[in-house]
Design an enzyme around this catalytic site. Sequence first.
Site, mmCIF file in Angstrom:
data_model
loop_
_atom_site.group_PDB
_atom_site.id
_atom_site.type_symbol
_atom_site.label_atom_id
_atom_site.label_comp_id
_atom_site.label_asym_id
_atom_site.label_seq_id
_atom_site.Cartn_x
_atom_site.Cartn_y
_atom_site.Cartn_z
ATOM 1 N N ASP A 67 78.925 11.123 -111.166
ATOM 2 C CA ASP A 67 78.940 11.592 -109.832
ATOM 3 C C ASP A 67 77.607 12.069 -109.126
ATOM 4 O O ASP A 67 77.526 11.286 -109.307
ATOM 5 C CB ASP A 67 80.758 12.366 -109.548
ATOM 6 C CG ASP A 67 80.816 13.328 -110.972
ATOM 7 O OD1 ASP A 67 79.418 12.942 -110.855
ATOM 8 O OD2 ASP A 67 81.079 14.026 -111.072
ATOM 9 N N ASN A 136 90.383 23.239 -113.582
ATOM 10 C CA ASN A 136 91.473 22.671 -112.004
ATOM 11 C C ASN A 136 92.038 21.086 -113.360
ATOM 12 O O ASN A 136 92.731 20.687 -112.641
ATOM 13 C CB ASN A 136 91.172 22.764 -110.618
ATOM 14 C CG ASN A 136 90.243 21.656 -110.353
ATOM 15 O OD1 ASN A 136 89.833 21.124 -111.206
ATOM 16 N ND2 ASN A 136 89.810 21.586 -109.432
ATOM 17 N N HIS A 138 90.225 18.477 -113.655
ATOM 18 C CA HIS A 138 89.311 17.368 -112.913
ATOM 19 C C HIS A 138 88.348 16.780 -114.121
ATOM 20 O O HIS A 138 87.727 17.850 -114.971
ATOM 21 C CB HIS A 138 89.151 17.405 -111.751
ATOM 22 C CG HIS A 138 88.088 18.445 -111.656
ATOM 23 N ND1 HIS A 138 86.867 18.715 -110.494
ATOM 24 C CD2 HIS A 138 86.306 18.502 -112.492
ATOM 25 C CE1 HIS A 138 85.621 19.271 -110.659
ATOM 26 N NE2 HIS A 138 84.946 19.353 -112.661
ATOM 27 N N GLU A 143 89.695 14.717 -108.815
ATOM 28 C CA GLU A 143 90.456 16.276 -108.800
ATOM 29 C C GLU A 143 92.465 15.674 -108.526
ATOM 30 O O GLU A 143 92.452 14.911 -108.634
ATOM 31 C CB GLU A 143 90.464 16.786 -106.857
ATOM 32 C CG GLU A 143 88.863 16.842 -106.658
ATOM 33 C CD GLU A 143 88.253 18.203 -107.593
ATOM 34 O OE1 GLU A 143 88.718 18.662 -108.006
ATOM 35 O OE2 GLU A 143 87.158 18.668 -107.006
HETATM 36 P P1 PGA Z 1 81.485 23.290 -114.792
HETATM 37 O O1 PGA Z 1 81.792 21.927 -114.879
HETATM 38 O O2 PGA Z 1 80.645 22.909 -116.621
HETATM 39 O O3 PGA Z 1 80.215 23.563 -114.497
HETATM 40 O O4 PGA Z 1 82.307 24.308 -115.545
HETATM 41 C C1 PGA Z 1 82.754 20.956 -115.352
HETATM 42 C C2 PGA Z 1 82.900 19.674 -114.962
HETATM 43 O O5 PGA Z 1 83.791 19.952 -113.663
HETATM 44 O O6 PGA Z 1 82.918 18.332 -115.781
#
Ligand code: PGA
Length: 252
Positions: A67, A136, A138, A143
């Site tokens: 992404d 969350n 994702h 999302e």
């Molecule tokens: P993070 O992100 O390692 O910054 O928690 C992980 C993700 O969103 O895939």
Amino acid sequence: MTTRTFPTAGEAAAALAGDVLNQIRARPALVLGLPTGRTPVAFYRALVRGIRRGGTSVADLTTFNLDEFLGVSPDQPGSYRGYMERYLFRPVGLGPAQINFLEGTAADPRLECERYERAITASGGIDVQVLGIGANGHIGFNEPGEWLVLHTHRVTLRPETRRTNAGLFGGHIDSVPREALSMGLGTILRARKIVLLATGREKARAVSLMVRGPLTTALPASFLQLHGDVDVVLDDAAGALLGDTTGAAAHL
Ligand code: PGA
């Protein structure tokens, strides 16, 4: 889905880096899907060390990142392209011809997403997709919500996702773009093999639902249960609720 748990985040990251290194050695022309975020930094450090120490050639490697923020150019400090240059591409000498990235400043984001899907197909498909997971649930920037999109697409970021990315934009959530381009769930599930790294207590709920919860768009990572070859690498903190799925599901 198999899970492996290590006492510390550093050990989990090093174990995953060792796995990916073995895949590169076994197949130098590997097509590798890559994540960004805070968690993978330790993974990239271990991978760079391993590549240098073993004199592993990455000359035939092809990469696709998951992404990129919409409206952000590669040379802007917050860009995921910049992150990847910093933590992996420059340290191991990956050249532009090997690197595939969604262009955040593309004139037509829809055409850019279609181009990316075609590029993945033309490469022969992703052999190994490395993933993180949001607290969350994702994956990539897919999302939680009422529906999920199959292919690479334009997404609206949730406030919690913008908050966790604020560090890339001077610590200001208001500076984090509201939209991004991301591989879709279908793009991710087409990878031949998926490996996912999660560390820290704040990921424990999402991890336990991903592994044993119901398939639901409220937790996009749950759809990884549909894939036949997923290795999940955790530290003890992220694996803390694996034995307690009823409790975790109650919080969906
Ligand atoms: P993070 O992100 O390692 O910054 O928690 C992980 C993700 O969103 O895939």
